[in-house]
Motif scaffolding. Structure first.
Motif, PDB file in Angstrom:
ATOM      1  N   MET A  14       0.959  -1.519  -0.166  1.00 48.30           N
ATOM      2  CA  MET A  14       0.024  -0.187  -0.262  1.00 48.30           C
ATOM      3  C   MET A  14       0.973   1.462   0.298  1.00 48.30           C
ATOM      4  SD  MET A  14      -2.684   1.483   2.970  1.00 48.30           S
ATOM      5  CE  MET A  14      -3.455  -0.559   2.758  1.00 48.30           C
ATOM      6  N   PRO A  15       0.419   2.041  -0.752  1.00 46.96           N
ATOM      7  CA  PRO A  15       1.353   3.638  -0.896  1.00 46.96           C
ATOM      8  C   PRO A  15       1.369   4.338   0.554  1.00 46.96           C
ATOM      9  CG  PRO A  15      -0.022   3.544  -2.318  1.00 46.96           C
ATOM     10  CD  PRO A  15      -0.329   2.170  -2.141  1.00 46.96           C
ATOM     11  N   SER A  16       2.335   4.785   0.725  1.00 49.21           N
ATOM     12  CA  SER A  16       2.393   5.863   2.146  1.00 49.21           C
ATOM     13  C   SER A  16       1.609   6.848   1.831  1.00 49.21           C
ATOM     14  CB  SER A  16       3.768   6.148   2.618  1.00 49.21           C
ATOM     15  OG  SER A  16       4.471   6.716   1.540  1.00 49.21           O
ATOM     16  N   PHE A  17       1.206   7.882   2.103  1.00 49.91           N
ATOM     17  CA  PHE A  17       0.670   8.470   2.734  1.00 49.91           C
ATOM     18  C   PHE A  17       1.096  10.068   3.230  1.00 49.91           C
ATOM     19  CE2 PHE A  17      -2.541  11.948   4.438  1.00 49.91           C
ATOM     20  CZ  PHE A  17      -3.086  13.011   3.194  1.00 49.91           C
ATOM     21  N   ASN A  18       1.499  10.975   2.731  1.00 50.79           N
ATOM     22  CA  ASN A  18       1.862  11.908   4.176  1.00 50.79           C
ATOM     23  C   ASN A  18       1.604  13.565   3.273  1.00 50.79           C
ATOM     24  OD1 ASN A  18       5.145  10.048   4.370  1.00 50.79           O
ATOM     25  ND2 ASN A  18       5.248  10.160   2.297  1.00 50.79           N
ATOM     26  N   PHE A  19       1.327  14.218   4.637  1.00 52.59           N
ATOM     27  CA  PHE A  19       0.607  14.846   5.336  1.00 52.59           C
ATOM     28  C   PHE A  19       1.483  16.079   4.591  1.00 52.59           C
ATOM     29  CE2 PHE A  19      -1.650  12.699   8.282  1.00 52.59           C
ATOM     30  CZ  PHE A  19      -3.012  13.075   7.866  1.00 52.59           C
ATOM     31  N   PRO A  20       1.481  17.256   3.818  1.00 50.47           N
ATOM     32  CA  PRO A  20       2.730  18.464   3.585  1.00 50.47           C
ATOM     33  C   PRO A  20       3.150  18.997   5.038  1.00 50.47           C
ATOM     34  CG  PRO A  20       0.349  18.909   3.001  1.00 50.47           C
ATOM     35  CD  PRO A  20       0.250  17.782   3.775  1.00 50.47           C
ATOM     36  N   SER A  21       4.292  19.504   4.770  1.00 48.64           N
ATOM     37  CA  SER A  21       4.606  19.342   5.722  1.00 48.64           C
ATOM     38  C   SER A  21       4.084  21.231   6.218  1.00 48.64           C
ATOM     39  CB  SER A  21       6.750  19.480   5.729  1.00 48.64           C
ATOM     40  OG  SER A  21       6.678  21.291   5.005  1.00 48.64           O
ATOM     41  N   ASN A  22       4.238  22.303   5.376  1.00 48.03           N
ATOM     42  CA  ASN A  22       3.783  23.487   5.619  1.00 48.03           C
ATOM     43  C   ASN A  22       2.257  23.928   5.170  1.00 48.03           C
ATOM     44  OD1 ASN A  22       6.763  24.490   6.668  1.00 48.03           O
ATOM     45  ND2 ASN A  22       7.165  23.931   4.547  1.00 48.03           N
ATOM     46  N   PRO A  23       0.892  23.405   5.753  1.00 46.15           N
ATOM     47  CA  PRO A  23       0.380  23.654   5.620  1.00 46.15           C
ATOM     48  C   PRO A  23      -0.200  24.865   5.561  1.00 46.15           C
ATOM     49  CG  PRO A  23       0.136  22.192   7.973  1.00 46.15           C
ATOM     50  CD  PRO A  23       1.251  22.438   7.100  1.00 46.15           C
ATOM     51  N   THR A  24      -1.542  25.695   5.130  1.00 41.98           N
ATOM     52  CA  THR A  24      -2.745  27.008   5.449  1.00 41.98           C
ATOM     53  C   THR A  24      -3.621  26.770   6.106  1.00 41.98           C
ATOM     54  OG1 THR A  24      -3.133  27.166   3.087  1.00 41.98           O
ATOM     55  CG2 THR A  24      -0.649  27.935   3.574  1.00 41.98           C
ATOM     56  N   ASN A  25      -3.723  27.410   6.617  1.00 42.83           N
ATOM     57  CA  ASN A  25      -5.305  27.466   7.533  1.00 42.83           C
ATOM     58  C   ASN A  25      -6.476  26.598   6.711  1.00 42.83           C
ATOM     59  OD1 ASN A  25      -6.687  27.479   9.541  1.00 42.83           O
ATOM     60  ND2 ASN A  25      -7.529  28.851   9.556  1.00 42.83           N
ATOM     61  N   GLY A  26      -7.323  26.214   6.161  1.00 39.55           N
ATOM     62  CA  GLY A  26      -8.065  25.377   6.315  1.00 39.55           C
ATOM     63  C   GLY A  26      -7.828  24.470   4.603  1.00 39.55           C
ATOM     64  N   MET A  27      -6.173  24.086   4.679  1.00 41.19           N
ATOM     65  CA  MET A  27      -6.115  23.589   3.443  1.00 41.19           C
ATOM     66  C   MET A  27      -6.500  21.949   3.964  1.00 41.19           C
ATOM     67  SD  MET A  27      -1.725  22.268   2.990  1.00 41.19           S
ATOM     68  CE  MET A  27      -1.067  22.832   1.053  1.00 41.19           C
ATOM     69  N   THR A  28      -6.807  21.346   2.489  1.00 40.03           N
ATOM     70  CA  THR A  28      -7.594  20.188   2.501  1.00 40.03           C
ATOM     71  C   THR A  28      -7.014  19.017   1.769  1.00 40.03           C
ATOM     72  OG1 THR A  28      -9.442  20.813   2.827  1.00 40.03           O
ATOM     73  CG2 THR A  28      -9.668  18.657   1.871  1.00 40.03           C
ATOM     74  N   VAL A  29      -6.324  17.745   2.325  1.00 42.69           N
ATOM     75  CA  VAL A  29      -5.684  16.974   1.685  1.00 42.69           C
ATOM     76  C   VAL A  29      -6.505  15.266   1.440  1.00 42.69           C
ATOM     77  CG1 VAL A  29      -3.874  17.970   2.029  1.00 42.69           C
ATOM     78  CG2 VAL A  29      -4.045  16.033   3.612  1.00 42.69           C
ATOM     79  N   LYS A  30      -6.432  14.701   0.566  1.00 43.02           N
ATOM     80  CA  LYS A  30      -6.968  13.535   0.339  1.00 43.02           C
ATOM     81  C   LYS A  30      -5.916  12.742   0.547  1.00 43.02           C
ATOM     82  CE  LYS A  30     -10.513  11.373  -2.296  1.00 43.02           C
ATOM     83  NZ  LYS A  30     -11.394  11.441  -3.376  1.00 43.02           N
ATOM     84  N   ASN A  31      -6.247  11.469   1.107  1.00 40.82           N
ATOM     85  CA  ASN A  31      -5.542  10.630   1.178  1.00 40.82           C
ATOM     86  C   ASN A  31      -6.059   9.331  -0.515  1.00 40.82           C
ATOM     87  OD1 ASN A  31      -4.342   7.051   1.082  1.00 40.82           O
ATOM     88  ND2 ASN A  31      -4.161   8.196   3.020  1.00 40.82           N
ATOM     89  N   ASN A  32      -5.665   9.176  -1.271  1.00 41.30           N
ATOM     90  CA  ASN A  32      -6.475   8.565  -2.389  1.00 41.30           C
ATOM     91  C   ASN A  32      -6.489   7.157  -1.985  1.00 41.30           C
ATOM     92  OD1 ASN A  32      -7.316  11.010  -3.835  1.00 41.30           O
ATOM     93  ND2 ASN A  32      -4.759  10.513  -5.065  1.00 41.30           N
ATOM     94  N   THR A  33      -5.455   6.230  -1.535  1.00 42.41           N
ATOM     95  CA  THR A  33      -5.188   5.193  -1.097  1.00 42.41           C
ATOM     96  C   THR A  33      -6.867   4.354  -0.109  1.00 42.41           C
ATOM     97  OG1 THR A  33      -2.971   5.056  -1.026  1.00 42.41           O
ATOM     98  CG2 THR A  33      -4.952   3.259   0.060  1.00 42.41           C
ATOM     99  N   THR A  34      -7.685   5.394   0.794  1.00 43.49           N
ATOM    100  CA  THR A  34      -8.313   5.345   1.783  1.00 43.49           C
ATOM    101  C   THR A  34     -10.473   6.267   1.156  1.00 43.49           C
ATOM    102  OG1 THR A  34      -8.004   6.767   3.277  1.00 43.49           O
ATOM    103  CG2 THR A  34      -7.173   4.407   3.604  1.00 43.49           C
ATOM    104  N   GLY A  35      -9.247   7.084   0.362  1.00 49.86           N
ATOM    105  CA  GLY A  35     -11.064   7.954   0.391  1.00 49.86           C
ATOM    106  C   GLY A  35     -10.550   9.209   1.363  1.00 49.86           C
ATOM    107  N   VAL A  36     -10.283   9.233   2.081  1.00 50.75           N
ATOM    108  CA  VAL A  36     -10.133   9.715   3.291  1.00 50.75           C
ATOM    109  C   VAL A  36      -9.648  11.583   3.433  1.00 50.75           C
ATOM    110  CG1 VAL A  36      -9.614  10.606   6.205  1.00 50.75           C
ATOM    111  CG2 VAL A  36     -10.227   7.591   4.914  1.00 50.75           C
ATOM    112  N   SER A  37     -10.366  12.528   3.327  1.00 47.93           N
ATOM    113  CA  SER A  37     -10.100  13.993   3.162  1.00 47.93           C
ATOM    114  C   SER A  37      -8.995  14.277   4.401  1.00 47.93           C
ATOM    115  CB  SER A  37     -11.441  14.678   3.033  1.00 47.93           C
ATOM    116  OG  SER A  37     -11.004  14.090   1.085  1.00 47.93           O
ATOM    117  N   TYR A  38      -8.689  15.242   4.800  1.00 46.65           N
ATOM    118  CA  TYR A  38      -8.470  15.607   5.602  1.00 46.65           C
ATOM    119  C   TYR A  38      -8.365  17.763   5.482  1.00 46.65           C
ATOM    120  CZ  TYR A  38      -7.040  10.991   7.589  1.00 46.65           C
ATOM    121  OH  TYR A  38      -6.538   9.668   7.639  1.00 46.65           O
TER     122      TYR A  38
END
Length: 64
Positions: free
Chosen positions: A1-25
């Protein structure tokens, strides 16, 4: 399974999606944390099933 890494310098309200699980943060600067964004349960389950199949191979009906 591919790994998922959060961006290191997020901005407030930034949304990212883990494409493997479909979960957005979404990043919340005030709490300094990533929070799960509500998602359609069926879409999330489909993505989890896809991830499991990629780990285990096709799911088949088996007599037990």
């Amino acid at each position: 399974m591919p790994s998922f890494n959060f961006p290191s310098n997020p901005t407030n309200g930034m949304t990212v999606k883990n494409n493997t699980t479909g979960v957005s943060y979404s990043w919340d600067k005030e709490s300094n944390s990533w929070n799960i964004v509500r998602t359609n349960v069926n879409d999330a389950l489909d993505n989890v099933t896809t991830a499991l199949v990629s780990l285990t191979g096709p799911m088949e009906n088996k007599d037990v």
